[in-house]
Design a protein around this motif. Structure first.
Motif, PDB file in Angstrom:
ATOM      1  N   LEU A  34       0.881  -1.164   0.000  1.00 17.39           N
ATOM      2  CA  LEU A  34       0.000   0.000   0.000  1.00 17.39           C
ATOM      3  C   LEU A  34       0.925   1.222   0.000  1.00 17.39           C
ATOM      4  O   LEU A  34       1.521   1.552   1.022  1.00 17.39           O
ATOM      5  CB  LEU A  34      -0.902   0.009   1.232  1.00 17.39           C
ATOM      6  CG  LEU A  34      -1.935   1.127   1.296  1.00 17.39           C
ATOM      7  CD1 LEU A  34      -3.058   0.854   0.300  1.00 17.39           C
ATOM      8  CD2 LEU A  34      -2.499   1.292   2.693  1.00 17.39           C
ATOM      9  N   ARG A  35       1.077   1.836  -1.160  1.00 18.21           N
ATOM     10  CA  ARG A  35       2.063   2.902  -1.297  1.00 18.21           C
ATOM     11  C   ARG A  35       1.614   4.160  -0.556  1.00 18.21           C
ATOM     12  O   ARG A  35       0.442   4.543  -0.607  1.00 18.21           O
ATOM     13  CB  ARG A  35       2.317   3.215  -2.768  1.00 18.21           C
ATOM     14  CG  ARG A  35       3.559   4.059  -2.994  1.00 18.21           C
ATOM     15  CD  ARG A  35       3.876   4.164  -4.473  1.00 18.21           C
ATOM     16  NE  ARG A  35       4.171   2.872  -5.069  1.00 18.21           N
ATOM     17  CZ  ARG A  35       5.367   2.294  -5.024  1.00 18.21           C
ATOM     18  NH1 ARG A  35       6.357   2.865  -4.352  1.00 18.21           N
ATOM     19  NH2 ARG A  35       5.569   1.135  -5.613  1.00 18.21           N
ATOM     20  N   GLY A  36       2.569   4.775   0.117  1.00 19.56           N
ATOM     21  CA  GLY A  36       2.276   5.977   0.890  1.00 19.56           C
ATOM     22  C   GLY A  36       2.035   7.198   0.023  1.00 19.56           C
ATOM     23  O   GLY A  36       2.278   7.188  -1.195  1.00 19.56           O
ATOM     24  N   SER A  37       1.560   8.281   0.648  1.00 16.92           N
ATOM     25  CA  SER A  37       1.155   9.473  -0.092  1.00 16.92           C
ATOM     26  C   SER A  37       2.161  10.613  -0.018  1.00 16.92           C
ATOM     27  O   SER A  37       2.121  11.522  -0.844  1.00 16.92           O
ATOM     28  CB  SER A  37      -0.196   9.973   0.443  1.00 16.92           C
ATOM     29  OG  SER A  37      -0.087  10.268   1.840  1.00 16.92           O
ATOM     30  N   ASP A  38       3.066  10.578   0.953  1.00 18.33           N
ATOM     31  CA  ASP A  38       4.015  11.675   1.115  1.00 18.33           C
ATOM     32  C   ASP A  38       5.162  11.527   0.111  1.00 18.33           C
ATOM     33  O   ASP A  38       5.702  10.426  -0.066  1.00 18.33           O
ATOM     34  CB  ASP A  38       4.567  11.681   2.539  1.00 18.33           C
ATOM     35  CG  ASP A  38       5.468  12.864   2.806  1.00 18.33           C
ATOM     36  OD1 ASP A  38       4.939  13.921   3.186  1.00 18.33           O
ATOM     37  OD2 ASP A  38       6.710  12.733   2.625  1.00 18.33           O
ATOM     38  N   PRO A  39       5.573  12.619  -0.552  1.00 20.39           N
ATOM     39  CA  PRO A  39       6.630  12.520  -1.565  1.00 20.39           C
ATOM     40  C   PRO A  39       7.930  11.922  -1.051  1.00 20.39           C
ATOM     41  O   PRO A  39       8.660  11.273  -1.805  1.00 20.39           O
ATOM     42  CB  PRO A  39       6.833  13.979  -2.000  1.00 20.39           C
ATOM     43  CG  PRO A  39       5.548  14.657  -1.677  1.00 20.39           C
ATOM     44  CD  PRO A  39       5.026  13.972  -0.452  1.00 20.39           C
ATOM     45  N   VAL A  40       8.232  12.141   0.225  1.00 18.75           N
ATOM     46  CA  VAL A  40       9.472  11.632   0.811  1.00 18.75           C
ATOM     47  C   VAL A  40       9.214  10.355   1.608  1.00 18.75           C
ATOM     48  O   VAL A  40       9.865   9.330   1.416  1.00 18.75           O
ATOM     49  CB  VAL A  40      10.138  12.699   1.703  1.00 18.75           C
ATOM     50  CG1 VAL A  40      11.377  12.115   2.399  1.00 18.75           C
ATOM     51  CG2 VAL A  40      10.520  13.914   0.865  1.00 18.75           C
ATOM     52  N   LEU A  41       8.240  10.402   2.510  1.00 21.30           N
ATOM     53  CA  LEU A  41       8.012   9.277   3.422  1.00 21.30           C
ATOM     54  C   LEU A  41       7.462   8.030   2.721  1.00 21.30           C
ATOM     55  O   LEU A  41       7.543   6.930   3.268  1.00 21.30           O
ATOM     56  CB  LEU A  41       7.059   9.702   4.540  1.00 21.30           C
ATOM     57  CG  LEU A  41       7.602  10.745   5.524  1.00 21.30           C
ATOM     58  CD1 LEU A  41       6.551  11.088   6.575  1.00 21.30           C
ATOM     59  CD2 LEU A  41       8.877  10.264   6.186  1.00 21.30           C
ATOM     60  N   LYS A  42       6.941   8.190   1.511  1.00 20.48           N
ATOM     61  CA  LYS A  42       6.427   7.002   0.798  1.00 20.48           C
ATOM     62  C   LYS A  42       7.536   6.010   0.471  1.00 20.48           C
ATOM     63  O   LYS A  42       7.265   4.834   0.191  1.00 20.48           O
ATOM     64  CB  LYS A  42       5.701   7.414  -0.487  1.00 20.48           C
ATOM     65  CG  LYS A  42       6.586   7.980  -1.577  1.00 20.48           C
ATOM     66  CD  LYS A  42       5.770   8.367  -2.810  1.00 20.48           C
ATOM     67  CE  LYS A  42       6.622   9.023  -3.886  1.00 20.48           C
ATOM     68  NZ  LYS A  42       7.680   8.133  -4.401  1.00 20.48           N
TER      69      LYS A  42
END
Length: 483
Positions: free
Chosen positions: A250-258
């Motif tokens: 489930l890929r994250g939404s934050d440009p860095v934290l994903k």
């Protein structure tokens, strides 16, 4: 629907305070928490487990046809949920191993001392060999203390008490030709067993059972004994086996934290079928660990229902071979699909379906192994307060069981990892009577809601979980270096 700006601001401030000061967050649930927790269904868990722990799957031994069916079922659920494929073959991380059967014939062993020559019969010898071995009058060392373990032991035969764990660990620094030991009862049954051929045994282990030899070995001096050993060990019989970890992202939404990852894991294997006997012979493994497996699927489904994904990516993985020695999770840790240095935590689910612990009913509560080892425990406790699940630290079992489930494979790589369970010991543990009808699905759903709530806290917090540097028990995990 997007959350109001004020709610988002409060959530961000609370997350920062938890990370910096470990302050309790507001008790009001966010829209995301409500969405996730309301998605989790006891009936859904019941439906999934009634199949996974059915007789059709024949106890899900590693390897077996039933395990393959289970893997396909889990992959189909990940596909339905919409998780990204994260294996080397769709949702599968494919692993080639062997089932190794050690021959009970073809063994011979002779010990030569100044006073006598002793030859053992074949039925008094057994062992673990990765290949055929033949030794001719090799020096025999008797090791009773660590200071005796030096490079002089390379290519020798060592007699040692294998119950001395400290000595056995120290022996890993040398390369003896064989390690000789006397079992406390019968020669142990050591085959067949699942083997990763990349992890061939570094030494030959030989077990002997002979009263005269025991007296002879006891009488020999410590260190260099002056005795020699001749030994013949037969080659094992290897049968190829293909096994699979099942992995969805489930890929994250934050440009860095994903590009950082939190794992949710469980083992989907169990003990298979009794080789003989009357009546029911199938180890269905409903609680151990069908309950954890269907919980991984249910939590994945709940998290995927969010309109706005968590900031960090979440990896949902079910592994094979836990019952054989954490083989599937150890394989993943050595062949990671996502960088270990970017993996910030693992929450492992094990035996979350039964509440009838032998020490008493555990309704509405869960235990975390290594509760105080890292910040993950704090997030789970906060989530428990929100969802009505009491997080308990079992004084006897919490630390002991930390090293007995798949979280250990992550912890040994330096990743904060814990196992969540409800009953450490329940009446049908490793029994054919561990059936899906005995699960408390309402309670299991509440445990899963707590885990999902904790995932939101961890995945949306810009500060990654850390080991507790003040706890000496975390030292080996804090010192672990990612390859």
């Amino acid at each position: 629907m997007r959350a109001p700006r004020l709610t988002l601001a409060v959530a961000l401030i609370a997350s920062s305070l938890i990370a910096a000061k470990r302050i309790k967050p507001p008790s009001l649930e966010s829209i995301e928490e409500k969405t996730v927790t309301e998605h989790i269904s006891a009936q859904s868990l019941r439906g999934r487990l009634s199949f996974l722990a059915s007789d059709l799957l024949e106890g899900r031994d590693s390897p077996s046809r039933g395990l393959d069916i289970a893997a396909e079922y889990i992959a189909s659920e990940f596909r339905r949920i919409g998780l990204e494929e994260a294996g080397d073959d769709g949702y599968f991380q494919t692993v080639k191993m062997v089932m190794r059967e050690q021959s009970k014939t073809g063994w011979s062993l002779s010990v030569y001392s100044a006073s006598e020559e002793l030859m053992l019969s074949e039925d008094q010898i057994g062992g673990l060999a990765s290949k055929a071995v033949e030794l001719n009058q090799v020096p025999l060392f008797k090791i009773t203390k660590e200071s005796q373990i030096t490079a002089d032991l390379d290519n020798s035969v060592i007699f040692v008490d294998t119950h001395n764990r400290s000595l056995m660990r120290k022996l890993g620094t040398v390369k003896p030709a064989a390690i000789l030991s006397i079992p406390s009862s019968a020669i142990p049954h050591v085959s067949p067993r699942l083997m990763d051929t990349e992890e061939e045994p570094k030494r030959l282990a030989v077990y002997v059972k002979n009263g005269v030899l025991t007296k002879l070995l006891d009488a020999l001096p410590s260190g260099r004994t002056g005795a020699t050993v001749s030994l013949r060990a037969p080659a094992p019989i290897d049968t190829p086996a293909v096994l699979r970890n099942v992995i969805g992202l489930l890929r994250g939404s934050d440009p860095v934290l994903k590009d950082t990852y939190i794992f949710v894991t469980a083992h989907y294997d169990h003990l298979g079928v009794k080789p003989d006997g009357d009546g029911d012979r199938i180890y269905n493994g409903a609680n151990d660990d069908g309950s954890g497996t269907v919980s991984v699927i249910e939590i994945a489904s709940a998290m995927a229902s969010l309109e706005h994904r968590p900031k960090r990516s979440i990896v949902f993985m079910t592994v094979f071979g836990e019952e054989k020695g954490l083989i599937g999770s150890r394989y993943y840790a050595k062949h990671p699909i996502f960088p270990l240095e970017k993996t910030v935590a693992d929450i492992n689910l094990e035996q979350v379906g039964r509440t009838d612990d032998l020490i008493g009913q555990q309704l509405g509560s869960a235990s975390i192994t290594g509760m105080t080892y890292s910040d993950v425990g704090l997030a789970l406790r906060e989530a428990g307060e929100k969802t009505g699940v009491k997080i308990r630290e079992d004084a006897k079992n919490s630390d002991e069981y930390f090293a007995r489930s798949d979280n250990l494979s992550f912890a040994e790589k330096g990743i904060p990892a814990h196992t969540i369970g409800v009953a450490y010991a329940f009446p049908d543990y490793h029994s054919v009577s561990d059936e899906w009808q005995k699960i408390d699905y309402t309670n299991m759903a509440n445990i899963d809601r707590m885990v999902a709530s904790a995932l939101l806290l961890l995945a949306n917090n810009p500060v990654a979980p850390k080991w507790d540097a003040d706890n000496p028990k975390t030292e080996p995990y804090r010192k672990a270096i990612h390859p």
